[in-house]
Design a protein around this motif. Structure first.
Motif, PDB file in Angstrom:
ATOM      1  N   LEU A   1      12.720  30.277 104.319  1.00 47.18           N
ATOM      2  CA  LEU A   1      11.976  31.527 104.485  1.00 47.18           C
ATOM      3  C   LEU A   1      11.412  31.642 105.889  1.00 47.18           C
ATOM      4  CD1 LEU A   1       9.941  31.832 101.158  1.00 47.18           C
ATOM      5  CD2 LEU A   1      11.418  33.596 102.112  1.00 47.18           C
ATOM      6  N   LEU A   2      10.774  30.561 106.342  1.00 48.56           N
ATOM      7  CA  LEU A   2      10.141  30.594 107.653  1.00 48.56           C
ATOM      8  C   LEU A   2      11.160  30.822 108.759  1.00 48.56           C
ATOM      9  CD1 LEU A   2       7.305  28.548 109.071  1.00 48.56           C
ATOM     10  CD2 LEU A   2       9.494  28.384 110.258  1.00 48.56           C
ATOM     11  N   ALA A   3      12.296  30.118 108.684  1.00 55.12           N
ATOM     12  CA  ALA A   3      13.313  30.255 109.724  1.00 55.12           C
ATOM     13  C   ALA A   3      13.791  31.704 109.834  1.00 55.12           C
ATOM     14  CB  ALA A   3      14.490  29.327 109.425  1.00 55.12           C
ATOM     15  N   SER A   4      14.092  32.321 108.694  1.00 58.97           N
ATOM     16  CA  SER A   4      14.607  33.694 108.708  1.00 58.97           C
ATOM     17  C   SER A   4      13.555  34.683 109.175  1.00 58.97           C
ATOM     18  CB  SER A   4      15.106  34.074 107.314  1.00 58.97           C
ATOM     19  OG  SER A   4      16.183  33.253 106.937  1.00 58.97           O
ATOM     20  N   ASN A   5      12.316  34.543 108.683  1.00 59.18           N
ATOM     21  CA  ASN A   5      11.261  35.479 109.079  1.00 59.18           C
ATOM     22  C   ASN A   5      10.876  35.308 110.545  1.00 59.18           C
ATOM     23  OD1 ASN A   5      10.052  37.217 106.752  1.00 59.18           O
ATOM     24  ND2 ASN A   5      10.503  35.252 105.809  1.00 59.18           N
ATOM     25  N   LEU A   6      10.857  34.071 111.022  1.00 61.86           N
ATOM     26  CA  LEU A   6      10.535  33.842 112.433  1.00 61.86           C
ATOM     27  C   LEU A   6      11.582  34.474 113.336  1.00 61.86           C
ATOM     28  CD1 LEU A   6       8.782  32.487 114.587  1.00 61.86           C
ATOM     29  CD2 LEU A   6      10.166  30.419 114.298  1.00 61.86           C
ATOM     30  N   LEU A   7      12.851  34.299 112.989  1.00 65.99           N
ATOM     31  CA  LEU A   7      13.920  34.875 113.806  1.00 65.99           C
ATOM     32  C   LEU A   7      13.881  36.397 113.761  1.00 65.99           C
ATOM     33  CD1 LEU A   7      16.756  32.356 112.880  1.00 65.99           C
ATOM     34  CD2 LEU A   7      15.646  32.616 115.110  1.00 65.99           C
ATOM     35  N   ILE A   8      13.549  36.969 112.594  1.00 67.15           N
ATOM     36  CA  ILE A   8      13.397  38.428 112.511  1.00 67.15           C
ATOM     37  C   ILE A   8      12.241  38.885 113.388  1.00 67.15           C
ATOM     38  CG2 ILE A   8      12.683  40.313 110.968  1.00 67.15           C
ATOM     39  CD1 ILE A   8      14.318  38.939 108.769  1.00 67.15           C
ATOM     40  N   GLY A   9      11.124  38.157 113.336  1.00 66.27           N
ATOM     41  CA  GLY A   9       9.975  38.504 114.169  1.00 66.27           C
ATOM     42  C   GLY A   9      10.294  38.439 115.648  1.00 66.27           C
ATOM     43  N   LEU A  10      11.224  37.556 116.022  1.00 68.80           N
ATOM     44  CA  LEU A  10      11.618  37.421 117.430  1.00 68.80           C
ATOM     45  C   LEU A  10      12.741  38.377 117.813  1.00 68.80           C
ATOM     46  CD1 LEU A  10      11.513  33.520 117.711  1.00 68.80           C
ATOM     47  CD2 LEU A  10       9.835  35.160 118.587  1.00 68.80           C
ATOM     48  N   GLY A  11      13.117  39.255 116.876  1.00 69.54           N
ATOM     49  CA  GLY A  11      14.081  40.301 117.200  1.00 69.54           C
ATOM     50  C   GLY A  11      15.497  40.045 116.755  1.00 69.54           C
ATOM     51  N   ASN A  12      15.752  38.962 116.045  1.00 65.67           N
ATOM     52  CA  ASN A  12      17.106  38.655 115.573  1.00 65.67           C
ATOM     53  C   ASN A  12      17.171  38.973 114.084  1.00 65.67           C
ATOM     54  OD1 ASN A  12      19.609  37.597 114.921  1.00 65.67           O
ATOM     55  ND2 ASN A  12      19.372  35.784 116.210  1.00 65.67           N
ATOM     56  N   ASP A  13      17.596  40.185 113.736  1.00 66.25           N
ATOM     57  CA  ASP A  13      17.586  40.642 112.352  1.00 66.25           C
ATOM     58  C   ASP A  13      18.706  40.043 111.509  1.00 66.25           C
ATOM     59  OD1 ASP A  13      15.358  42.149 112.775  1.00 66.25           O
ATOM     60  OD2 ASP A  13      16.433  44.037 113.086  1.00 66.25           O
ATOM     61  N   ALA A  14      19.745  39.553 112.144  1.00 66.38           N
ATOM     62  CA  ALA A  14      20.880  38.999 111.390  1.00 66.38           C
ATOM     63  C   ALA A  14      21.327  37.685 112.006  1.00 66.38           C
ATOM     64  CB  ALA A  14      22.032  40.006 111.357  1.00 66.38           C
TER      65      ALA A  14
END
Length: 484
Positions: free
Chosen positions: A122-135
């Protein structure tokens, strides 16, 4: 989900002080609510909505009912035996078999490792989304998840213990993030754009009937309701536990299920029906989509992923603290190889146990990411629920067995039908009928973890046979080497 013991020594040990009773009703309630809230609702809401459609609130309600039955058993046992050893103590008192006690204790350890591993995904995916990487690609998510687990190990090595006051702050962050989701849901409904008619509509992509679809969804939802059982490890630090514990545990469960049901209604109202089972990012969960779709003109979606990261990271840290300390405690009790009980001289942290639990978590994350069609979050959240459902079944049975023992004055007593129903329903949710085809990997993961534990137990029995037998002092296990 967390389980943690305290750093000081329990009362009753020769020459050792009692724990300070610092928890009143308010702090205990926040501890329980904070323990239940966290990774669970982010991990499972989209998946269970994909199984039952608009009635996504129903599995949360059923999971709450089953958890509450088990909570009654925990309340009876914790007020009867107010020591901080939890389910392992109750199994030990009820059955008197060291192997059963070991299995319960090691199952709790495994649930902490799988819960923390779920949080890493969860953290990895949400952190990457927060940094602008949605996919983000699989490799990037895996790298971040593994890196996060290594960071947790380093923090754990410093000897960081659980702080109730810090838990209050993090609970407020968790509740604020969920309040944002609920607020957006009702904002969309208020504008007339949300479809409230759908909250009574049952939909299943596999044409399962309502009962079987709800069974699968309830097993998924159960991961979000665990955590309440951890509070029994705070009993020796609670003021007047016989009076306070029942009210606060049941109130905490009630608050959590109301929040979860409101979140489910918000998801159903905001997300289009044909998209509810397929979130933009399955690892991050569907709540990110609620924020993006429901409030596209507000900058909330830029902040929300980081709020999620903050809450999930704390859950994972406490999970790994618990797992390593329990491994250390079992090594000290000569139930696992003594090498697992080694401690850093300066930091006084159990470095071998930390390394062991971290390696298990890294292996699990890699295996699920590379060797399964299911996601890290789906596989490991389900495995956590599977392990704890087994523990809850045993606790309910232990409650019935221990009725033959006299109770303390003013101890809580559940109606006899409650632990009976709790045991039956928890055992029912353990079956393969409560899982999708892709989720059968949960049994393999659970069996592999417990099999490893049994091998370690057998090695210890063969090469190290202490006087007095195993778990000779489980009632007062001092398993936190970080205490000064």
């Amino acid at each position: 989900m967390t389980t943690e013991t305290t750093g000081a020594t329990a009362p009753g040990q020769q020459g050792q002080p009692e724990l300070r009773r610092v928890l009143g009703p308010g702090l205990l309630l926040l501890f329980i609510v904070g323990d239940i809230l966290g990774a669970g609702v982010y991990a499972v809401t989209g998946r269970l909505a994909g199984q039952v459609g608009g009635i996504a609130w129903l599995p949360f309600l059923v999971a709450f009912a089953i958890a509450t039955l088990t909570a009654f058993s925990y309340l009876e046992l914790v007020t009867k035996y107010p020591q901080a050893a939890g389910a392992a103590l109750y199994a030990h008192k009820a059955f008197g078999l060291h192997f059963i006690t070991f299995l319960v204790a090691f199952t709790v350890v495994c649930s902490g490792i799988t819960s923390a591993s779920t949080s890493s995904g969860l953290l990895a995916s949400n952190l990457l989304i927060g940094l602008g990487n949605d996919a983000p690609g699989n490799g990037l998510v895996l790298t971040v998840a593994l890196g996060f687990m290594l960071v947790l190990a380093l923090i754990n090595l410093r000897g960081v213990g659980e702080s109730v006051k810090f838990n209050v702050v993090l609970t407020l962050v968790e509740m604020s993030a969920l309040a944002i989701v609920i607020g957006i849901g009702f904002y969309v409904i208020g504008k007339g754009e949300g479809n409230l008619d759908r909250i009574t509509v049952f939909e299943n992509p596999d044409d399962k009937g309502l009962f079987m679809a709800a069974t699968v969804a309830t097993a998924i939802a159960f991961f979000s309701m665990v955590g309440f059982e951890d509070s029994v490890n705070m009993v020796e630090e609670t003021k007047d536990p016989e009076r306070i514990f029942p009210r606060m545990m049941l109130t905490g469960l009630g608050i959590a299920v109301i929040i979860y049901m409101l979140v489910a209604v918000s998801v159903v109202a905001v997300i289009p029906a044909d998209e509810i089972g397929t979130p933009t990012n399955a690892e991050a969960g569907i709540l990110i989509d609620v924020v993006k779709i429901g409030a596209p003109d507000l900058p909330i979606d830029d902040v929300f992923p980081f709020m999620t990261v903050f809450a999930v990271a704390n859950t994972a840290l406490i999970n790994m603290l618990m797992a390593s300390r329990l491994i250390y405690g079992m090594a000290q009790q000569h139930v696992l190889p003594p090498v697992l009980g080694r401690v850093l001289p300066g930091r006084r942290s159990p470095y071998v146990a930390i390394g062991f639990t971290t390696l298990l978590a890294l292996g699990l994350i890699t295996y699920v990411r590379l060797g399964s069609e299911s996601t890290i979050v789906a596989s490991l959240s389900g495995t956590t629920a599977l392990l704890l459902l087994a523990v809850f079944t045993i606790v309910n049975i232990a409650c019935l067995v221990l009725r033959r023992e006299p109770s303390r004055p003013h101890a809580f007593r559940a109606p006899t039908a409650v632990p009976v129903l709790g045991a039956i329903l928890c055992a029912y949710l353990l079956g393969p009928w409560a899982r999708l085809e892709a989720d059968m990997i949960q049994y393999k993961i659970a069996a592999g973890l417990l099999g490893l534990g049994i091998v370690l137990w057998l090695v210890t029995r063969l090469f190290h046979k202490p006087e007095g037998g195993h778990f000779a002092d489980i009632e007062h296990m001092d398993i936190d080497p970080t205490d000064d």
